[in-house]
Structure formats: structure tokens, C-alpha cells
Motif scaffolding. Sequence first.
Motif, mmCIF file in Angstrom:
data_model
loop_
_atom_site.group_PDB
_atom_site.id
_atom_site.type_symbol
_atom_site.label_atom_id
_atom_site.label_comp_id
_atom_site.label_asym_id
_atom_site.label_seq_id
_atom_site.Cartn_x
_atom_site.Cartn_y
_atom_site.Cartn_z
ATOM 1 N N GLU A 136 71.911 17.213 39.154
ATOM 2 C CA GLU A 136 72.868 18.206 39.632
ATOM 3 C C GLU A 136 74.222 17.544 39.901
ATOM 4 N N GLU A 137 75.284 18.247 39.577
ATOM 5 C CA GLU A 137 76.628 17.693 39.738
ATOM 6 C C GLU A 137 76.906 17.275 41.171
ATOM 7 N N VAL A 138 76.338 17.985 42.130
ATOM 8 C CA VAL A 138 76.585 17.662 43.539
ATOM 9 C C VAL A 138 76.145 16.241 43.864
ATOM 10 N N VAL A 139 75.140 15.732 43.149
ATOM 11 C CA VAL A 139 74.674 14.362 43.367
ATOM 12 C C VAL A 139 75.793 13.369 43.053
ATOM 13 N N LEU A 140 76.619 13.691 42.071
ATOM 14 C CA LEU A 140 77.729 12.811 41.681
ATOM 15 C C LEU A 140 78.867 12.856 42.688
ATOM 16 N N ASP A 141 78.884 13.880 43.527
ATOM 17 C CA ASP A 141 79.983 14.060 44.484
ATOM 18 C C ASP A 141 79.660 13.542 45.882
ATOM 19 N N ARG A 142 78.404 13.261 46.139
ATOM 20 C CA ARG A 142 78.012 12.824 47.476
ATOM 21 C C ARG A 142 78.145 11.303 47.562
ATOM 22 N N PRO A 143 79.141 10.778 48.310
ATOM 23 C CA PRO A 143 79.422 9.325 48.336
ATOM 24 C C PRO A 143 78.501 8.544 49.272
ATOM 25 N N ILE A 144 77.214 8.525 48.968
ATOM 26 C CA ILE A 144 76.260 7.782 49.790
ATOM 27 C C ILE A 144 76.705 6.322 49.905
ATOM 28 N N GLY A 145 76.822 5.823 51.134
ATOM 29 C CA GLY A 145 77.197 4.429 51.351
ATOM 30 C C GLY A 145 78.698 4.167 51.354
ATOM 31 N N GLY A 146 79.498 5.206 51.088
ATOM 32 C CA GLY A 146 80.941 4.995 51.064
ATOM 33 C C GLY A 146 81.495 4.898 49.648
ATOM 34 N N ARG A 147 82.815 4.826 49.543
ATOM 35 C CA ARG A 147 83.503 4.889 48.262
ATOM 36 C C ARG A 147 83.103 3.770 47.312
ATOM 37 N N ARG A 148 83.065 2.531 47.805
ATOM 38 C CA ARG A 148 82.749 1.399 46.921
ATOM 39 C C ARG A 148 81.328 1.491 46.389
ATOM 40 N N VAL A 149 80.384 1.771 47.297
ATOM 41 C CA VAL A 149 78.980 1.871 46.895
ATOM 42 C C VAL A 149 78.800 3.015 45.901
ATOM 43 N N HIS A 150 79.483 4.125 46.170
ATOM 44 C CA HIS A 150 79.356 5.291 45.285
ATOM 45 C C HIS A 150 79.947 4.999 43.910
ATOM 46 N N ALA A 151 81.066 4.289 43.893
ATOM 47 C CA ALA A 151 81.678 3.938 42.604
ATOM 48 C C ALA A 151 80.739 3.052 41.795
ATOM 49 N N ASP A 152 80.114 2.087 42.445
ATOM 50 C CA ASP A 152 79.151 1.221 41.753
ATOM 51 C C ASP A 152 77.958 2.026 41.253
ATOM 52 N N GLN A 153 77.575 3.034 42.022
ATOM 53 C CA GLN A 153 76.447 3.872 41.618
ATOM 54 C C GLN A 153 76.796 4.677 40.366
ATOM 55 N N LEU A 154 77.996 5.223 40.319
ATOM 56 C CA LEU A 154 78.423 5.961 39.132
ATOM 57 C C LEU A 154 78.483 5.037 37.917
ATOM 58 N N ARG A 155 78.923 3.800 38.127
ATOM 59 C CA ARG A 155 78.972 2.835 37.018
ATOM 60 C C ARG A 155 77.566 2.536 36.506
ATOM 61 N N ARG A 156 76.615 2.475 37.418
ATOM 62 C CA ARG A 156 75.232 2.233 36.972
ATOM 63 C C ARG A 156 74.718 3.403 36.139
ATOM 64 N N LEU A 157 75.043 4.610 36.540
ATOM 65 C CA LEU A 157 74.643 5.772 35.736
ATOM 66 C C LEU A 157 75.202 5.663 34.321
ATOM 67 N N LEU A 158 76.452 5.214 34.218
ATOM 68 C CA LEU A 158 77.067 5.054 32.902
ATOM 69 C C LEU A 158 76.377 3.966 32.096
ATOM 70 N N ARG A 159 76.014 2.853 32.755
ATOM 71 C CA ARG A 159 75.340 1.748 32.056
ATOM 72 C C ARG A 159 73.954 2.170 31.556
ATOM 73 N N VAL A 160 73.183 2.777 32.444
ATOM 74 C CA VAL A 160 71.831 3.181 32.059
ATOM 75 C C VAL A 160 71.896 4.261 30.978
ATOM 76 N N GLY A 161 72.879 5.153 31.086
ATOM 77 C CA GLY A 161 73.023 6.210 30.100
ATOM 78 C C GLY A 161 73.352 5.714 28.705
ATOM 79 N N GLN A 162 73.809 4.471 28.597
ATOM 80 C CA GLN A 162 74.122 3.889 27.297
ATOM 81 C C GLN A 162 72.889 3.322 26.603
ATOM 82 N N MET A 163 71.788 3.192 27.336
ATOM 83 C CA MET A 163 70.575 2.657 26.739
ATOM 84 C C MET A 163 70.057 3.612 25.665
ATOM 85 N N GLN A 164 69.565 3.046 24.581
ATOM 86 C CA GLN A 164 69.145 3.844 23.433
ATOM 87 C C GLN A 164 68.047 4.844 23.770
#
Length: 305
Positions: A196-224
Motif C-alpha cells: 500500500e502506498e501509505v507504507v511508503l509515506d510512513r517514516p518509521i525511524g525518521g527521515r534517514r532510516v526511511h530514506a534507506d528503507q526506500l532505497r532497499r525497496l529499489l534495490r530488491v525490486g531490481q532483482m530478476q
Amino acid sequence: MGSRAVGRDHNGVRAVAYVTDVREQRPETPAEADGTTELFSALGKMLRLLRERKGLTQKEFGQMVGYGPDQISAMERGVRVPRPEFLEKADPLLDAGGLLMEVIPDVEKAMSKARTRHPEWYRSYAALEAESVELHFYANHAVQGLLQTEDHAQAVFAKRRPFLDEATIERRVADRLSRQQVFERRPAPIVSYVIEEVVLDRPIGGRRVHADQLRRLLRVGQMQNVEIQVMPTAVEEHPNLGSAFNLLTPKGRGQVAYTEAQGHPRLITDPEEVRKIADRYGIMRAMALSPSESRKLIEKKLEEL
């Protein structure tokens, strides 16, 4: 005791799915159950010392063994289990002289004990997750465990009520990270997510932690073998306004479902009940953004942080 649901699996064999009351049987992590934390902490320190003696950064060493720097960091801190095949590669690269090879039987034994001493409800699910050829997840309010960064998991457990002590938080984070090795299995399982999109908007752990979390989603999403789709908040219809769920297909066996609400886990094996959940998931995948559109949305939200 918990209640039970009786059905039949895909071979017509009677199956029982227990609904366990966690107030009666408290879930434990593998590390909590068998005390393997100390073993992996010591092994992590050994890996760090050997790597530093070779003059390698975590990124450089990770590239040599096919792991990311965050994975190497997690192993060196003892919060991620180093798999036997990793130790086999690392031993000659770090000039360990067979030291890392020597501990492989102890690592395998510790991993086996963790599995067998787990509470029955979680043992059943963890075993299915580890051997599944297909894994599908619907997340409606939180990032699913296999996708969480260490800092995100730390923030989740730190804010849980009632509060957990620091040692318990550390062990549960370690367990969550160790489960993520499912992505490294060969042959790789087919994995999909509807988030759900709301999951992407909830900054669990604060801005830095949330940014790293979004980056992980992008990395895992690149897996074949992985597809991540986002369900926009603006959709006017939704086939599943209930809880989050997981759908697992163990090798050679029928699909099962897993749900958890307010700490009450349920492993569902009844074919008809599983079919209904799978149908809803299929509809959600059709309604959600495509993987490429989802990636663009995640990138946009990351830029806006």
C-alpha cells in the motif's frame, strides 16, 4: 490453548492449521531459543578482523564474495548468519588458513538448533518460507519483514508495546535479517509484493532510516526474481480491506497462507480458504501500479524526503 481449523491439503490429506494465542505461547526468535547470538557475534568479529588485515573495505570484500556492504556489515556485527557457502568463499580470500572452514559445522549445527527449538507455530511458517519456490506478500500498514533494513527493524521493535528490553530487540532484529537470506537461495524463488502506498509515506525511524528503507525497496525490486508493486491510496475500490497476508508455495506442495493480527499468528492450509486469499491477491496485482510504475513512484518519494 489455541483453536484450530481443519481442512485438506492439495493431496486430500487432512490438515490442521492452529490459531495460537501468543499470550499462552510467546514467540521466540532462533537466537532467543538457542543462544546462538554469542556464536555469530564472535564469528562476526573474526570476519571483521580478517577483512581489515587484508586492507579491504566492506564494499570491496562484498564485491569479491557477491554480497552488498550492508550484508557484510550485518554479518560482522553478528546480526546476520554467515551461510556455509559464504564462509567457503571468504576463507581463501581473507587468508584465513582454514579457520572459517573449520567453523562451518558449528554454524550449520546452530542454524539447525534454531529451527528445531522454535515454537511450533513459527517453526512451521519459517520452514515453509525457507523452502518455498514462490512467495507473495501483501503489506497494508508496514514494510514486510524480508524487505526491512536493519535500522528500520530496530525502530519497529524499539517502539513495540509493551516495550522490549535491548537484548530482546537485538535478537529479534538478528532473526529478521537472517530470514532475508531467502533472496540469496539458488535456484531463486519467485517473489512478489503488493505494498500500500501509505507504507511508503510512513517514516518509521525518521527521515534517514526511511530514506534507506526506500532505497532497499529499489534495490530488491531490481532483482530478476522479485516484483514490487504499489497500490495507490487513491484507488476507489479494493478487494482486501482486511489484514496483511503472505502466500507461500513450498516445493512439491500446495500453496498455503499466513496471517497475523494483533500478535495472533495463523497458518492456513485449507485449500478453499487459501484459494480465496490468492484470488484477492491476483485482483490486487492487476489493480496496483506495474513494477516499473511502482519504481518511479518510490524514486519520487525518495527525492521528496
